[in-house]
Design a protein around this motif. Structure first.
Motif, PDB file in Angstrom:
ATOM      1  N   ARG A 138       0.816  -1.207   0.000  1.00 44.36           N
ATOM      2  CA  ARG A 138       0.000   0.000   0.000  1.00 44.36           C
ATOM      3  C   ARG A 138       0.850   1.256   0.000  1.00 44.36           C
ATOM      4  NH1 ARG A 138      -0.637   4.017   2.769  1.00 44.36           N
ATOM      5  NH2 ARG A 138       0.859   3.169   4.253  1.00 44.36           N
ATOM      6  N   TYR A 156      -9.255  -8.751  -8.551  1.00 48.43           N
ATOM      7  CA  TYR A 156      -8.752  -7.514  -7.965  1.00 48.43           C
ATOM      8  C   TYR A 156      -8.942  -7.539  -6.452  1.00 48.43           C
ATOM      9  CZ  TYR A 156      -9.397  -5.971 -12.806  1.00 48.43           C
ATOM     10  OH  TYR A 156      -9.377  -5.871 -14.173  1.00 48.43           O
ATOM     11  N   ALA A 158      -8.969  -4.464  -3.295  1.00 49.94           N
ATOM     12  CA  ALA A 158      -8.932  -3.038  -2.984  1.00 49.94           C
ATOM     13  C   ALA A 158      -8.797  -2.847  -1.489  1.00 49.94           C
ATOM     14  CB  ALA A 158     -10.198  -2.337  -3.490  1.00 49.94           C
ATOM     15  N   HIS A 167      -6.763   2.013  -2.873  1.00 54.94           N
ATOM     16  CA  HIS A 167      -5.839   1.363  -3.803  1.00 54.94           C
ATOM     17  C   HIS A 167      -6.505   0.137  -4.406  1.00 54.94           C
ATOM     18  CE1 HIS A 167      -2.193   3.645  -2.577  1.00 54.94           C
ATOM     19  NE2 HIS A 167      -2.821   3.710  -1.410  1.00 54.94           N
ATOM     20  N   PHE A 169      -5.504  -3.325  -6.607  1.00 52.97           N
ATOM     21  CA  PHE A 169      -4.423  -4.203  -7.060  1.00 52.97           C
ATOM     22  C   PHE A 169      -4.993  -5.281  -7.965  1.00 52.97           C
ATOM     23  CE2 PHE A 169      -3.424  -2.650  -2.832  1.00 52.97           C
ATOM     24  CZ  PHE A 169      -2.108  -2.235  -2.921  1.00 52.97           C
ATOM     25  N   ASN A 224       0.246  -4.529 -11.897  1.00 51.36           N
ATOM     26  CA  ASN A 224       0.553  -3.691 -10.747  1.00 51.36           C
ATOM     27  C   ASN A 224       1.848  -2.938 -10.980  1.00 51.36           C
ATOM     28  OD1 ASN A 224      -1.706  -4.527  -9.265  1.00 51.36           O
ATOM     29  ND2 ASN A 224      -0.618  -6.344  -8.528  1.00 51.36           N
ATOM     30  N   TRP A 249       2.871  -2.587  -6.281  1.00 55.42           N
ATOM     31  CA  TRP A 249       2.097  -1.422  -5.861  1.00 55.42           C
ATOM     32  C   TRP A 249       0.791  -1.378  -6.647  1.00 55.42           C
ATOM     33  CZ3 TRP A 249       4.638   2.457  -2.610  1.00 55.42           C
ATOM     34  CH2 TRP A 249       5.956   2.123  -2.276  1.00 55.42           C
ATOM     35  N   SER A 250      -0.169  -0.633  -6.156  1.00 55.00           N
ATOM     36  CA  SER A 250      -1.477  -0.574  -6.807  1.00 55.00           C
ATOM     37  C   SER A 250      -1.372   0.032  -8.199  1.00 55.00           C
ATOM     38  CB  SER A 250      -2.446   0.248  -5.954  1.00 55.00           C
ATOM     39  OG  SER A 250      -1.977   1.577  -5.787  1.00 55.00           O
ATOM     40  N   GLN A 253      -5.812   4.127  -8.244  1.00 51.16           N
ATOM     41  CA  GLN A 253      -6.031   4.749  -6.945  1.00 51.16           C
ATOM     42  C   GLN A 253      -7.212   5.725  -7.019  1.00 51.16           C
ATOM     43  OE1 GLN A 253      -2.939   5.663  -8.581  1.00 51.16           O
ATOM     44  NE2 GLN A 253      -2.185   3.587  -8.142  1.00 51.16           N
TER      45      GLN A 253
END
Length: 356
Positions: A138, A156, A158, A167, A169, A224, A249-250, A253
């Motif tokens: 995150r 996914y 979140a 976020h 992913f 990602n 990382w996401s 966003q």
């Protein structure tokens, strides 16, 4: 029974009820150090589980009636206990080294996502083997995770936090993940150190992250983001730094969330629904990656000044008819100990009936 406007059953406890989870056939009650599982039809006690001090009332119940899966804190710090009632098996996962802050199951109970009170990582585990499937970052600063949610197809994940950002992913199917088959040995009622790698709480190697553009082709699964310094993992010795450089990382966003917010995926493809404690309701589309496109926003609570003036209802910049099922936020404590709710009157054993 809401249709008859009457109480059809009551469960009383000697300590404060922290949370209640419902399904058509199950009632789960979380106390400070216990989780109780009841059959909905007659409120018969089916199971009771001892946990680590659970002030947040953490418990996750699989929504699919075809799968009886329950996740809750274990007796040790940072551990998650997963009860697979259909196969009569328990899985213990050493998810984090610090206390758990949030956990969630996917729709069929095959995956569990966890976050600790550090709030920097979301880890995903296979509930049957206990193997870690993904580790999602995150951020690098400590944060309080308010919610974690899977989409119905488990494509996914979140999460929302007190940093004011949601976020999203992308996750691969754990059935085809090579690491899942290699790491998954036996976790039945035993401790596992497979997933307890530490993370370094420092600034990211580079503020510019690759992979934030979302899909690479029309209809393709988005990737990602990863650090631009991820190539250093080839020269950095294995361990903490290497694990950090490999973090995901996401890819999408939603920024600017002004209140504690929970999340769920919408009924429309690639949509995320966000509900804030300030009465805000936001629907965003994350298909393109990066900052998600805001589709609908409404506010259903008046400000104190509007209330004092006798103002009208909430304000909205768009009307929507799409309905989305969103779980309630998990407070730190709750005082009610009554569990009710059914579409038809249910028989209550004499031992559990109470006078008005």
């Amino acid at each position: 029974d809401d249709h008859q406007n009457r109480c059809i059953g009551e469960l009383s406890f000697r300590s404060e009820v922290k949370a209640v989870k419902l399904r058509r056939d199950r009632v789960v009650v979380a106390l400070a150090t216990k989780v109780y599982v009841y059959r909905f039809s007659d409120l018969k006690l089916l199971d009771q589980i001892s946990t680590q001090v659970n002030s947040r009332g953490l418990a996750a119940l699989c929504a699919d009636p075809a799968h009886n899966v329950l996740a809750c804190p274990g007796v040790n710090k940072g551990h998650v206990r997963i009860e697979l009632y259909d196969s009569r098996k328990s899985t213990i996962v050493a998810a984090h080294e610090s206390d758990l802050c949030r956990l969630a199951l996917n729709s069929d109970g095959s995956l569990v996502a966890t976050a600790s009170d550090k709030g920097t990582l979301v880890r995903i585990f296979d509930t049957h083997t206990g193997a870690q499937v993904r580790e999602l970052r995150r951020g690098v600063d400590r944060a309080i995770i308010y919610a974690i949610a899977f989409d119905p197809d488990s494509k996914y994940v979140a999460c929302t936090s007190d940093k004011g950002t949601a976020h999203v992913f992308s996750i691969q199917s754990h059935h085809t993940t090579q690491a899942s088959s290699e790491k998954g040995t036996a976790f039945e009622r035993t401790n596992s150190n497979t997933s307890s790698q530490r993370h370094i709480a420092s600034s990211p190697p580079n503020a510019s992250l690759s992979g934030r553009g979302g899909t690479t082709a029309q209809g393709a699964q988005p990737n990602n983001a990863k650090s631009n310094l991820s190539f250093l993992r080839r020269v950095v010795p294995g361990g903490l730094a290497s694990s950090y450089l490999e973090s995901e990382w996401s890819f999408a966003q939603v920024h600017g969330l002004e209140a504690p917010t929970i999340c769920a995926f919408g009924t429309q493809p690639n949509t995320l629904v966000l509900v804030g404690a300030d009465g805000s309701f936001l629907v965003s589309n994350f298909a393109r990656g990066g900052e998600a496109e805001r589709l609908t926003f409404a506010k259903f609570l008046n400000s104190s000044s509007d209330t004092a003036r006798g103002g009208g209802g909430g304000e909205s910049d768009h009307q929507t008819t799409a309905s989305t099922s969103i779980p309630p936020p998990q407070p730190t404590s709750e005082s009610p100990s009554i569990v009710t709710g059914a579409s038809e009157p249910l028989p209550i054993p004499p031992s559990q009936q109470t006078s008005p």
